[in-house]
Motif scaffolding. Sequence first.
Motif: not given
Length: 146
Positions: A48-51, A75-77, A87-89, A95-96
Amino acid sequence: MSDTNSSPLITGRCYCGASTISANARPSAIAYCHCADCRRVTGAPVSAFVAFDADAVTISSAVLQEVTANPGVTRTFCGSCGSPIAGSYDYLPGQTYISLGLLDQIDALSPQMHAHDEARPDWLCIKDDLPRFSSSSRDKLKEQSS
Ligand SMILES: [Zn+2]
Ligand SMILES: [Zn+2]
């Protein structure tokens, strides 16, 4: 304008604590993602992610590691413990996407939709009335971010 002296609305950290997250604005969207990429990134059967607006989020870490396994997706770890941070697309500019499970305010951040529901394992039942998108929820996400 945000007051730099006020504490951030949303905070979070990776497993080891070397990477921290803060955001000074409400998220534009919160979603489950059932896609295979998110499964592999998180190691969990659903992510699940939060934009957020990219400008609203600060990721503080000396050890961040960026990985691009698919063109247009970064993708950032945490480079120390491996927690998936963000993640960024390219198709969702500005958006992040922050991993929901890292955030301290998770109780107040309930998902609003399921993305890639067709990729969900049959045995994984999340009982809710949220909208389910068979593929990417990118149109919905774009709509909510504008
Ligand atoms: Zn870490
Ligand atoms: Zn996904």
